[in-house]
Structure formats: structure tokens, C-alpha cells
Design an enzyme around this catalytic site. Structure first.
Site, PDB file in Angstrom:
ATOM      1  N   PHE A 318     -18.981 -13.781   6.480  1.00  0.00           N
ATOM      2  CA  PHE A 318     -20.394 -14.125   6.296  1.00  0.00           C
ATOM      3  C   PHE A 318     -21.052 -14.052   7.662  1.00  0.00           C
ATOM      4  CE2 PHE A 318     -24.001 -16.834   6.833  1.00  0.00           C
ATOM      5  CZ  PHE A 318     -24.730 -16.736   5.660  1.00  0.00           C
ATOM      6  N   GLU A 319     -22.069 -13.215   7.758  1.00  0.00           N
ATOM      7  CA  GLU A 319     -22.880 -13.139   8.969  1.00  0.00           C
ATOM      8  C   GLU A 319     -24.302 -12.767   8.568  1.00  0.00           C
ATOM      9  OE1 GLU A 319     -20.038 -11.264  12.462  1.00  0.00           O
ATOM     10  OE2 GLU A 319     -20.998  -9.887  11.054  1.00  0.00           O
ATOM     11  N   ILE A 320     -25.267 -13.385   9.201  1.00  0.00           N
ATOM     12  CA  ILE A 320     -26.638 -12.876   9.211  1.00  0.00           C
ATOM     13  C   ILE A 320     -26.971 -12.715  10.687  1.00  0.00           C
ATOM     14  CG2 ILE A 320     -29.051 -13.251   8.571  1.00  0.00           C
ATOM     15  CD1 ILE A 320     -28.069 -15.135   6.375  1.00  0.00           C
ATOM     16  N   HIS A 355     -16.773 -10.452  17.473  1.00  0.00           N
ATOM     17  CA  HIS A 355     -18.176 -10.834  17.313  1.00  0.00           C
ATOM     18  C   HIS A 355     -18.445 -12.209  17.923  1.00  0.00           C
ATOM     19  CE1 HIS A 355     -19.231  -8.070  13.627  1.00  0.00           C
ATOM     20  NE2 HIS A 355     -18.755  -7.412  14.671  1.00  0.00           N
TER      21      HIS A 355
END
Length: 432
Positions: A318-320, A355
């Protein structure tokens, strides 16, 4: 008499014609400009991110999209050119539009997309994820969705996914050079590493495709041709679940609050998969001090000021985040440095620590955001919002006992501490 009657008929006809002209002139401001009709899933004034048959990253043109039809109904209250002050977001139950969860939301849209890396065999697992995202959020916002695959997507995958997404769908095939061993990798050495990890039963330790995936997500997904049209992304994996309603636009929140990376789950990485990753990071920091931000989150990564890595990372399934940040010289220099060291193949470096380390070092602390109100599950971990009232307000269906945030193997408490944030009500009761 006949001539006179004809004259009267002509007078009457002229009178009707005159009245018609007057009516047309006085009502001309009500005529709809059909030249501004929108494609479903787009907004007036917004250039479609790709053509109806968008080029795949390999240039094969496999990107057939949904939404070719045009509608004659413009949507003047949806688009990127609107003043955000005229459309406040509903951030709390006290905000007037909190319960406005039906229909298309008015207000500005960000230049953003969902993005999924998937295989054709993932069709029903990703269908479940799409349904979750659409029901809880996107049916009111109609953001696009980009699907990426190292093989061409088949018609069944396109048909099912495009039928579920409320925005436009785009399909791209990943270029071979982004999903293969780079020239500098010693194939025999990499093979021995995989064999050794298989014997030690390290998760995905013997997988070639998993390594290609980690390298792709670390350095290439944001550079795919289809993704170059966007500024923000929301990564969605097959078989995930969203447990709560999302009452506002997270893309817009990120933009208006200058957030560049976000997460919902954090934990410690498997030590066996990244034994020399921190050595490569320290080498990068020495060679590129210009890329290290002041007021960064080094304390999230290290307990001794950077000498050693504590293995904390944000879970990247999950990343935004900001695509422009990932495409920046700082991040690309970081990825290229790690890639040259070969750890994606000589070890099993994951995209999550890559990341996370990049965000923690190259972004200011306040540019990273924790979405407590976006409830999420990806096997085997759950983020269920902390706070009984919050869960009720968000109409959540997750079990708070499953919340991973405050368990011993989570790093979320550390994130709160280094940022001086007050932990949510009820967090201490979920530590066991």
C-alpha cells in the site's frame, strides 16, 4: 378575397418567425457547448492520460482502454481547474458533506491514478481488490487505473477489470530491460544465492520473478510510458481489502499538504534478505550528501544515528505517493547506485525497504504521512483504524483485535515518536 387571405397567412407566418428569432436570442445562454463533452472517467479541461489504444511500455500498443464513448453531459464541478477553497474536504464527521457518500463528488481532481502490477492469472484476485477500492472510494471520484504486466494482458483480464473500474483503464506491457537481469549481474553467482536461500527456506529466496518484481517496483514502475502522464499514484495489489469508507480524496490531501509518501503498515524486514543493503545506502549517502534532506527520518531507520539499520520499513504493497518525487534526480540516483551493487539478485532486496529508506532520508519528516483512517489488509497483516468512535464514523468492518499497528513487530509507534505525534486513543490496549 383569395389574394387577401393569402396576405393574412403570410403576415401570420412572418409574425411566428419573428417570435421564434426573439425566443432563440433571449435563450441562447442556455445552450450546452457539446464540444466540451467528457469521456467517462475524465473531467472537463483534463487531457486524457493516454490514447484509446495507449502504447505499452514495450511499444506493442496493448493498452486498449475503457471509455471510448462520449457523453453530452458536461461535469462542470469535477476537474483540476477548480478552486479547492470552494470545495472543502470532509475530514471529520462534523464537516457538512461527511455523509455525502453517493453520486460523483464535486471538486478538483488530482492528476492521479491507481496502479497495479498483475498477471492474467490474477484476474479474480485483482477484481476483488478493485471492487473494494471502488465501493469504499473511487465510485465517487472516477480516477483512472493503470495495469502493468511483463506479458500482454489478455481480453478476459481487460474485459473484467474495465467493467469494474469507474475511471479509464490502461494496460501496459513492461519492457524486457525492466524485467530481466541487467548486464552487470553475474548469473552464476546469482544462481548460487538462490540455491542457498532455498535451502535456508527464506521466503521467495529462490524466486527469479520475485526479484524482477522488487527491482521493477524499486526503479521502473514510475517510469513506464503510461505512468508518465500522472503526478500521484495509489498502489493496489491483488487480494487486498479496504475495511472503511474513505470520505475525502487522499490524492488531494497529499497535494494540498505537501505529502510525498504515505503508508498504513510498517514492520521490520527479514534480515536474511538484505545483509548488505545498509552498506550500499551508506555509500550512497557519502557520495551524494546533496540528496539527504534536513529534518529527515533517519531515526526511523537507525537507533545509532545511521551506523546500523534497524530494519524498519513501510510496507509498500500500500502506497500513495508522488510520482514526481520518484522521478527526481535524488531518487533515481539512489536506485541506480543500489542497482549497480547488485543486491536485488545477489541477495533479495525488496522494494519496500528501498522505498522506505529513500523516503526517510530524502524527504522531510512532515512529507511522509500515516493514513490511520484508511483501513487495509494484505496477507498476513491488517491496519484497522485505532479508536472505536473513528471506526464507527468510517463504517469499518475490521476487527480491532487484528490491528497490527501497535504490536511489537510494527514500526508505526516509532514513526509517531520521531514525529512527536500523539498516538490515537486506544492504542495501548492493542499492544499484545
Amino acid at each position: 378575397m383569395a389574394a387577401g387571405s393569402a396576405r393574412y397567412v403570410r403576415y401570420i407566418l412572418f409574425a411566428f418567425f419573428g417570435l421564434a428569432v426573439i425566443y432563440f436570442i433571449t435563450n441562447s445562454d442556455r445552450v450546452v457547448d457539446t464540444s466540451k463533452s467528457t469521456v467517462p472517467g475524465t473531467v472537463p479541461g483534463h487531457t486524457s492520460p493516454a490514447t484509446d489504444h495507449a502504447q505499452s511500455p514495450s511499444g506493442s500498443g496493448s493498452g486498449a482502454t475503457k471509455g471510448d464513448e462520449k457523453t453530452s453531459k458536461p461535469k462542470p464541478n469535477h476537474g483540476p481547474g477548480l478552486d479547492p477553497a470552494d470545495y472543502p474536504m470532509a475530514m471529520t464527521p462534523n464537516d457538512p458533506s461527511w455523509n455525502d457518500l453517493s453520486g460523483i463528488k464535486d471538486g478538483p481532481r488530482m492528476n492521479a491514478t491507481f496502479v497495479t502490477l498483475a498477471r492474467n492469472s490474477d484476474i479474480w484476485d485483482i477484481a476483488r481488490s478493485i471492487r473494494q477500492v471502488e465501493d469504499r472510494f473511487n465510485r465517487r471520484y472516477n480516477y483512472d487505473w493503470v495495469f502493468l504486466n511483463d506479458k500482454p494482458f489478455d481480453d478476459d483480464f481487460k474485459r473484467v477489470t474495465s467493467s469494474l473500474v469507474s475511471g479509464k483503464t490502461h494496460y501496459g506491457e513492461i519492457a524486457k530491460e525492466h524485467w530481466s537481469f541487467p548486464p552487470h549481474i553475474d548469473q552464476e553467482k546469482a544462481k548460487k544465492v538462490r540455491e542457498d536461500m532455498a535451502q535456508r527456506k527464506i521466503i521467495y529466496g529462490d524466486s527469479i520473478s520475485y526479484r524482477h518484481m522488487c527491482r521493477f517496483e524499486s526503479g521502473f514502475f514510475f517510469r513506464q510510458p503510461l505512468m508518465m502522464n500522472y503526478d500521484y499514484y495509489w498502489r493496489v495489489e491483488p487480494s487486498v481489502e479496504l475495511f472503511c469508507d474513505v470520505h475525502y480524496d487522499p490524492f488531494r490531501f497529499m497535494h494540498e499538504n505537501n505529502k510525498k509518501y504515505s503508508f498504513v503498515l510498517s514492520l521490520y524486514e527479514y534480515v536474511e534478505t538484505i545483509p548488505t543493503l545498509w552498506d550500499s545506502v551508506k555509500k550512497f549517502m557519502k557520495n551524494h550528501p546533496e540528496h539527504i534532506a534536513e529534518d529527515n527520518s533517519m531515526a526511523f531507520l537507525s537507533d545509532d544515528g545511521g551506523d546500523n539499520y534497524n530494519h524498519c520499513h513501510f510496507w509498500s504493497n500500500f502506497e500513495i505517493g508522488s510520482l514526481n518525487w520518484l522521478r527526481s534526480k535524488a531518487y533515481t540516483d539512489f536506485f541506480e547506485s543500489l542497482d549497480q551493487d547488485g543486491g536485488f539478485f545477489y541477495e533479495r532486496w525488496g522494494d519496500a525497504p528501498v522505498h522506505s529508506i529513500a523516503a526517510a532520508l530524502m524527504l522531510k519528516k512532515d512529507e511522509i504521512h500515516f493514513f490511520n483512517d484508511i483501513a487495509y489488509y494484505h496477507v498476513p497483516f491488517t491496519h484497522c483504524p485505532t479508536g472505536e468512535k473513528l471506526r464507527a464514523d468510517l463504517k469499518c468492518h475490521c476487527n480491532p483485535k487484528d490491528n497490527f499497528d501497535w504490536k511489537g513487530y510494527s514500526c508505526t509507534a516509532r514513526y509517531f515518536e520521531i514525529n512527536g505525534l500523539e498516538k490515537p486513543e486506544g492504542w495501548s490496549g492493542q499492544q499484545d
